[in-house]
Design an enzyme around this catalytic site. Structure first.
Site, PDB file in Angstrom:
ATOM      1  N   GLU A 227      85.293  12.610  -5.794  1.00 27.62           N
ATOM      2  CA  GLU A 227      83.902  13.011  -6.019  1.00 27.62           C
ATOM      3  C   GLU A 227      83.538  12.968  -7.498  1.00 27.62           C
ATOM      4  OE1 GLU A 227      82.380  12.629  -3.383  1.00 27.62           O
ATOM      5  OE2 GLU A 227      81.593  14.588  -2.794  1.00 27.62           O
TER       6      GLU A 227
ATOM      7  N   THR B 161      71.892  10.964  -6.649  1.00 23.82           N
ATOM      8  CA  THR B 161      72.316  12.353  -6.813  1.00 23.82           C
ATOM      9  C   THR B 161      71.944  12.865  -8.204  1.00 23.82           C
ATOM     10  OG1 THR B 161      74.124  12.067  -5.259  1.00 23.82           O
ATOM     11  CG2 THR B 161      74.306  13.903  -6.779  1.00 23.82           C
TER      12      THR B 161
END
Lengths: 314, 314
Positions: free
Chosen positions: B136, B189
């Site tokens: 991530e 994001t």
């Protein structure tokens, strides 16, 4: 004292905020608390406060509309259409004011239960909550249930919403005991609020939400190590602890003796430490007394399990 | 394709944030998700990504250190002292990127499980979490487990702390189904984070904490009305919904058809609606499709119970 029917109740002190739940969590302890008496007096044409004791060198108003117990009871009587019934109310303070232990909340909770019982208990305990919150508005100007809810019904309570009084009882892990210590310091609730920033950094809020959520999980799963990892106040304690002389040392004393967590009770200056046994809570509390004493501050210790009864009729 | 031993897994998409738990809550759904294949190849001297499919008109890097699946698997191999073992990794995307459905998380979770299984499963599923989070970091620069944890192990997961990866499984009420809709819009994001204020008003944070806590209570007590009263995002949704054309209408469509709650999935633009039956989730999802269509936006609907398995070996 007359021979008319009376009801005498005990309403317990409470610890609000509980480190992880500012304005939304609270729990009750067995001692201290207030005793409230409600008594029919046909010579009166309404509610009258006839005795206030235990206030030391402070003064509480006898005026029903200015007294937190009086206002709560009066609004209840009006709701029931009984505002013209002659009733004496006695408020016997058995706990300190401005202590962060929900003094006004205990008086409100005791008053509404006493009056409701005197009238034959027309309302359920839960239905009385609204009237106790009206008493809190008199005490500090805000509509909040985090002290009155646990004082009224006991246990650990969650306030989802103060506006709609959506209250939930949380499970209490076995053996949980609390040391609550009241130092001889005074903080006014309004000062304790004034020291708080209006905003919270987003990252801090997220961190606090993680702690709050895992605290709730710990209660449901009886996971005391998780409870300990969760009991951290990232938002309020860092701002308010400056108001409590010796705070860091007292907290360190509690944690070093094995408390699961330690923080400020309500708006302070009282502090609480949660422990996994009564024996440990006693030892932790003793350490907290000594730590305050090292700063020249006398303090009073109360050790208790989580109170599960709320207001009791004596 | 060689005849060497291989492991093929499916890693499910996830809904993070879940309205009440920004950065700390997530759950997995049955579809969509990614398929990952790990295969021994003795001609290689380490990990190599040999196939990436399903990326449409986008490109994912084959460089192990720049690919979320590659990095996760590589760190795991290094931890196990197996970095010199020849392994091919295939990444078959079966879900959209930048959708708010945890695309990178599914690739990471799938990659570490596939490689771990290929090596005889030396690590437990929980022990793999750390490596998925490293993936991530490559994807969006932050160390967060709210998508990888539920993709890896399924269910509804709470991240008490991203730093210590203190993860908890929450109970899933019976019959809970979710409609997840992915509109043909893209939000990066980083843009979704940029639109957020650095601070939260204290009162808003308190309100959100009440909703979060009662959401957890609702899961433990199987109280779906409470779940519905709790599923409100007071912090993130008001700031991010501007990035999703038609948001208010789509949410209104979901709620008017009986969803318990509806909000943004992860960083968006996907949205989720939680419902108390699969039948209702289908109807709610259909309403959401129509509401997006009224704004000229095509969308893809996924209806699923909460996935309880996480990554599965196929």
């Amino acid at each position: 004292m007359s021979n008319h029917k009376e009801v005498r109740v005990f309403a317990p002190a409470t610890v609000a905020n509980v480190a992880v739940g500012y304005d939304i969590l609270g729990f009750a302890i067995n001692r201290p608390g207030d005793e409230i008496v409600a008594r029919f007096n046909p010579e009166l044409d309404g509610l009258k406060i006839t005795a206030i004791t235990g206030t030391g060198n402070k003064v509480l108003p006898f005026d029903v509309e200015k007294n937190t117990a009086g206002v709560s009871a009066q609004r209840l009587l009006e709701h029931l259409g009984k505002a013209d019934v002659g009733i004496e109310l006695e408020v016997h303070k058995r706990m300190p004011f401005g202590s962060g232990l929900g003094s006004s909340a205990a008086s409100s909770a005791g008053a509404v239960v006493a009056v409701n019982e005197l009238l034959g208990a027309p309302l359920s305990r839960e239905s009385l909550l609204y009237f106790t919150v009206l008493g809190e508005v008199v005490a500090d100007g805000s509509f909040h249930a985090d002290n009155v809810a646990p004082s009224l019904v006991g246990g650990i309570t969650l306030i989802r919403s103060n506006e709609s009084l959506d209250i939930h009882h949380l499970p209490v892990p076995e053996n949980l005991h609390v040391a609550v210590i009241h130092p001889d310091l005074e903080i006014l609730t309004k000062d304790a609020r004034a020291v708080l920033s209006d905003t919270v950094p987003l990252g801090t809020a997220v961190h606090q939400m993680g702690s709050l959520a895992s605290f709730i999980v710990a209660l449901y799963t009886n996971d005391l190590p998780l409870l300990g990892r969760s009991l951290h106040d990232h938002i309020i304690e860092p701002q308010r602890k400056q108001l409590i002389k010796g705070f860091d040392d007292v907290k360190a004393a509690a944690m070093s003796r094995g408390a699961l967590g330690c923080s400020i009770s309500g708006a302070g200056p009282s502090m609480f430490a949660i422990c996994d046994s009564g024996y440990l809570a006693q030892a932790v509390g003793q350490g907290m007394i000594e730590a305050f004493a090292a700063h020249g501050i006398n303090s009073q210790l109360y050790v208790s399990p989580i109170n599960q009864e709320g207001v009791v009729v004596l």
